[in-house]
Scaffold this motif. Structure first.
Motif, PDB file in Angstrom:
ATOM      1  N   ARG A 120     -29.035  50.511 -31.830  1.00  0.00           N
ATOM      2  CA  ARG A 120     -28.059  49.481 -32.167  1.00  0.00           C
ATOM      3  C   ARG A 120     -28.159  48.310 -31.190  1.00  0.00           C
ATOM      4  O   ARG A 120     -28.040  47.143 -31.586  1.00  0.00           O
ATOM      5  CB  ARG A 120     -26.641  50.051 -32.155  1.00  0.00           C
ATOM      6  CG  ARG A 120     -25.587  48.985 -32.378  1.00  0.00           C
ATOM      7  CD  ARG A 120     -24.178  49.565 -32.434  1.00  0.00           C
ATOM      8  NE  ARG A 120     -23.236  48.481 -32.412  1.00  0.00           N
ATOM      9  CZ  ARG A 120     -22.714  47.962 -31.291  1.00  0.00           C
ATOM     10  NH1 ARG A 120     -23.059  48.456 -30.130  1.00  0.00           N
ATOM     11  NH2 ARG A 120     -21.863  46.972 -31.346  1.00  0.00           N
ATOM     12  N   THR A 121     -28.395  48.590 -29.913  1.00  0.00           N
ATOM     13  CA  THR A 121     -28.536  47.524 -28.931  1.00  0.00           C
ATOM     14  C   THR A 121     -29.698  46.604 -29.292  1.00  0.00           C
ATOM     15  O   THR A 121     -29.574  45.372 -29.237  1.00  0.00           O
ATOM     16  CB  THR A 121     -28.753  48.116 -27.528  1.00  0.00           C
ATOM     17  OG1 THR A 121     -27.646  48.956 -27.190  1.00  0.00           O
ATOM     18  CG2 THR A 121     -28.871  47.016 -26.484  1.00  0.00           C
ATOM     19  N   GLU A 122     -30.819  47.192 -29.674  1.00  0.00           N
ATOM     20  CA  GLU A 122     -31.977  46.385 -30.062  1.00  0.00           C
ATOM     21  C   GLU A 122     -31.685  45.571 -31.317  1.00  0.00           C
ATOM     22  O   GLU A 122     -32.120  44.422 -31.444  1.00  0.00           O
ATOM     23  CB  GLU A 122     -33.190  47.287 -30.279  1.00  0.00           C
ATOM     24  CG  GLU A 122     -33.710  47.954 -29.008  1.00  0.00           C
ATOM     25  CD  GLU A 122     -34.018  46.951 -27.913  1.00  0.00           C
ATOM     26  OE1 GLU A 122     -34.658  45.920 -28.210  1.00  0.00           O
ATOM     27  OE2 GLU A 122     -33.615  47.190 -26.756  1.00  0.00           O
ATOM     28  N   ARG A 123     -30.936  46.156 -32.245  1.00  0.00           N
ATOM     29  CA  ARG A 123     -30.590  45.437 -33.472  1.00  0.00           C
ATOM     30  C   ARG A 123     -29.636  44.274 -33.179  1.00  0.00           C
ATOM     31  O   ARG A 123     -29.703  43.232 -33.841  1.00  0.00           O
ATOM     32  CB  ARG A 123     -29.971  46.405 -34.484  1.00  0.00           C
ATOM     33  CG  ARG A 123     -30.998  47.337 -35.125  1.00  0.00           C
ATOM     34  CD  ARG A 123     -30.350  48.336 -36.053  1.00  0.00           C
ATOM     35  NE  ARG A 123     -31.359  49.178 -36.705  1.00  0.00           N
ATOM     36  CZ  ARG A 123     -31.069  50.260 -37.414  1.00  0.00           C
ATOM     37  NH1 ARG A 123     -29.815  50.639 -37.573  1.00  0.00           N
ATOM     38  NH2 ARG A 123     -32.038  50.964 -37.979  1.00  0.00           N
ATOM     39  N   LEU A 124     -28.750  44.470 -32.205  1.00  0.00           N
ATOM     40  CA  LEU A 124     -27.864  43.374 -31.804  1.00  0.00           C
ATOM     41  C   LEU A 124     -28.664  42.200 -31.260  1.00  0.00           C
ATOM     42  O   LEU A 124     -28.358  41.039 -31.545  1.00  0.00           O
ATOM     43  CB  LEU A 124     -26.866  43.861 -30.745  1.00  0.00           C
ATOM     44  CG  LEU A 124     -25.586  44.542 -31.214  1.00  0.00           C
ATOM     45  CD1 LEU A 124     -24.772  44.996 -30.007  1.00  0.00           C
ATOM     46  CD2 LEU A 124     -24.752  43.625 -32.084  1.00  0.00           C
ATOM     47  N   PHE A 127     -30.252  40.467 -34.217  1.00  0.00           N
ATOM     48  CA  PHE A 127     -29.247  39.751 -34.996  1.00  0.00           C
ATOM     49  C   PHE A 127     -28.820  38.470 -34.280  1.00  0.00           C
ATOM     50  O   PHE A 127     -28.705  37.408 -34.900  1.00  0.00           O
ATOM     51  CB  PHE A 127     -28.044  40.657 -35.240  1.00  0.00           C
ATOM     52  CG  PHE A 127     -26.943  40.019 -36.035  1.00  0.00           C
ATOM     53  CD1 PHE A 127     -27.138  39.641 -37.350  1.00  0.00           C
ATOM     54  CD2 PHE A 127     -25.696  39.798 -35.473  1.00  0.00           C
ATOM     55  CE1 PHE A 127     -26.124  39.055 -38.095  1.00  0.00           C
ATOM     56  CE2 PHE A 127     -24.675  39.207 -36.200  1.00  0.00           C
ATOM     57  CZ  PHE A 127     -24.894  38.836 -37.516  1.00  0.00           C
ATOM     58  N   ARG A 128     -28.617  38.553 -32.968  1.00  0.00           N
ATOM     59  CA  ARG A 128     -28.222  37.362 -32.197  1.00  0.00           C
ATOM     60  C   ARG A 128     -29.307  36.296 -32.268  1.00  0.00           C
ATOM     61  O   ARG A 128     -29.016  35.106 -32.448  1.00  0.00           O
ATOM     62  CB  ARG A 128     -27.947  37.746 -30.743  1.00  0.00           C
ATOM     63  CG  ARG A 128     -27.507  36.564 -29.877  1.00  0.00           C
ATOM     64  CD  ARG A 128     -27.328  36.931 -28.434  1.00  0.00           C
ATOM     65  NE  ARG A 128     -28.532  37.489 -27.846  1.00  0.00           N
ATOM     66  CZ  ARG A 128     -28.682  37.730 -26.545  1.00  0.00           C
ATOM     67  NH1 ARG A 128     -27.698  37.456 -25.712  1.00  0.00           N
ATOM     68  NH2 ARG A 128     -29.798  38.252 -26.084  1.00  0.00           N
ATOM     69  N   ASN A 129     -30.565  36.700 -32.145  1.00  0.00           N
ATOM     70  CA  ASN A 129     -31.668  35.739 -32.220  1.00  0.00           C
ATOM     71  C   ASN A 129     -31.753  35.094 -33.598  1.00  0.00           C
ATOM     72  O   ASN A 129     -32.033  33.892 -33.721  1.00  0.00           O
ATOM     73  CB  ASN A 129     -32.991  36.423 -31.875  1.00  0.00           C
ATOM     74  CG  ASN A 129     -33.079  36.795 -30.404  1.00  0.00           C
ATOM     75  OD1 ASN A 129     -32.385  36.222 -29.567  1.00  0.00           O
ATOM     76  ND2 ASN A 129     -33.925  37.755 -30.086  1.00  0.00           N
ATOM     77  N   ASN A 134     -31.140  30.325 -36.931  1.00  0.00           N
ATOM     78  CA  ASN A 134     -30.791  29.899 -38.286  1.00  0.00           C
ATOM     79  C   ASN A 134     -29.354  29.409 -38.409  1.00  0.00           C
ATOM     80  O   ASN A 134     -28.800  29.389 -39.508  1.00  0.00           O
ATOM     81  CB  ASN A 134     -31.004  31.056 -39.265  1.00  0.00           C
ATOM     82  CG  ASN A 134     -32.438  31.525 -39.318  1.00  0.00           C
ATOM     83  OD1 ASN A 134     -33.274  30.908 -39.960  1.00  0.00           O
ATOM     84  ND2 ASN A 134     -32.730  32.623 -38.639  1.00  0.00           N
ATOM     85  N   ILE A 135     -28.756  28.995 -37.290  1.00  0.00           N
ATOM     86  CA  ILE A 135     -27.344  28.639 -37.313  1.00  0.00           C
ATOM     87  C   ILE A 135     -27.051  27.499 -38.298  1.00  0.00           C
ATOM     88  O   ILE A 135     -26.018  27.515 -38.975  1.00  0.00           O
ATOM     89  CB  ILE A 135     -26.838  28.282 -35.892  1.00  0.00           C
ATOM     90  CG1 ILE A 135     -25.310  28.080 -35.908  1.00  0.00           C
ATOM     91  CG2 ILE A 135     -27.569  27.078 -35.331  1.00  0.00           C
ATOM     92  CD1 ILE A 135     -24.707  27.973 -34.522  1.00  0.00           C
ATOM     93  N   GLN A 206     -19.612  34.163 -32.214  1.00  0.00           N
ATOM     94  CA  GLN A 206     -20.215  35.471 -32.434  1.00  0.00           C
ATOM     95  C   GLN A 206     -21.471  35.640 -31.580  1.00  0.00           C
ATOM     96  O   GLN A 206     -21.681  36.697 -30.969  1.00  0.00           O
ATOM     97  CB  GLN A 206     -20.555  35.651 -33.914  1.00  0.00           C
ATOM     98  CG  GLN A 206     -20.977  37.072 -34.280  1.00  0.00           C
ATOM     99  CD  GLN A 206     -21.148  37.265 -35.766  1.00  0.00           C
ATOM    100  OE1 GLN A 206     -21.427  36.330 -36.500  1.00  0.00           O
ATOM    101  NE2 GLN A 206     -20.995  38.492 -36.230  1.00  0.00           N
ATOM    102  N   ILE A 207     -22.293  34.612 -31.503  1.00  0.00           N
ATOM    103  CA  ILE A 207     -23.491  34.655 -30.666  1.00  0.00           C
ATOM    104  C   ILE A 207     -23.109  34.903 -29.210  1.00  0.00           C
ATOM    105  O   ILE A 207     -23.710  35.725 -28.517  1.00  0.00           O
ATOM    106  CB  ILE A 207     -24.281  33.333 -30.795  1.00  0.00           C
ATOM    107  CG1 ILE A 207     -24.887  33.211 -32.199  1.00  0.00           C
ATOM    108  CG2 ILE A 207     -25.368  33.246 -29.729  1.00  0.00           C
ATOM    109  CD1 ILE A 207     -25.490  31.844 -32.487  1.00  0.00           C
TER     110      ILE A 207
END
Length: 229
Positions: A120-124, A127-129, A134-135, A206-207
């Protein structure tokens, strides 16, 4: 992104009958590792139960703290992450799979359960990147935000608007199931298209909040063990 697995609970009683004996250890990246650290001390030690944390929160609130920014006020609050075990031992096998860690908001004392693991940490991080890169595509433009704000000035005066308020920053998926189910009946399609995306400040916050959490998770979540009676 939904991270929470259990509904929010409200901690209504913070008074403890007696102080707990606690020991803190290095971080663990999953539930099994966290519990093994406590059990290795002796049969007298284990992870705290959910009830122990609820009843003695003042003894746990100094551990695993990280800031979280409010979208609306942009002020920082504080949360804690604490490895926990079930009050009923037969449920702990499920927690191995869920890797349950409790998340407690220090201001409101709302409690949620997160399925935390190194995966999950790696997925976070990913997701943040993705949000960063793409903001402009993910978030509303300022013109869209102004359009929504003008619509809401009228919407909040209607019966439907009073019963189902709309968060001006959150996307439709975060607005609540009942509103999402009925919104197309009363909201113009142009507004609905705007609502499908979050505001830019929502995405930026969120970022930032993911960044705060990742700083805590980098070396695993510190394990707090409790001496059993």
């Amino acid at each position: 992104m939904k991270l929470f697995l259990l509904p929010i609970l409200f901690i209504s009683n913070m008074n403890s009958a007696k102080a707990l004996e606690l020991k803190a250890f290095e971080g663990a990246s999953d539930w099994s590792q966290a519990r093994s650290m406590c059990l290795s001390l002796s049969g007298l030690w284990d992870l705290p139960t959910v009830s122990e944390i609820v009843e003695n929160y003042n003894e746990f609130e100094a551990y695993n703290t990280f800031p979280q920014k409010s979208v609306e006020s942009q002020t920082l609050g504080k949360s804690n992450l604490i490895w926990a075990r079930s009050d009923e031992d037969d449920l702990n096998q499920q927690l191995i799979t869920l890797s349950q860690v409790l998340k407690i908001d220090d201001g409101t004392l709302n409690m949620d359960s997160i399925a935390h693991s190194q995966i999950r940490t790696e997925r976070l991080k990913i997701f943040r990147n993705q949000l960063r890169e793409n903001i402009d595509r993910f978030a509303r433009t300022q013109a869209e935000q102004n359009f929504l704000t003008g619509f809401l000035e009228i919407y909040i005066t209607t019966d439907f608007g009073i019963e189902f308020p709309i968060d001006v920053n959150a996307p439709l998926g975060e607005q609540g199931e009942e509103l999402a189910y009925q919104v197309s009946q009363v909201v113009p399609s142009e507004i609905l298209m705007v609502l499908l995306k979050p505001s830019r400040i929502y995405v930026e916050t969120q970022i930032e909040n993911i960044g705060y959490e990742l700083e805590l998770l980098e070396n695993g979540i510190q394990v707090i063990c409790v001496k059993k009676d």
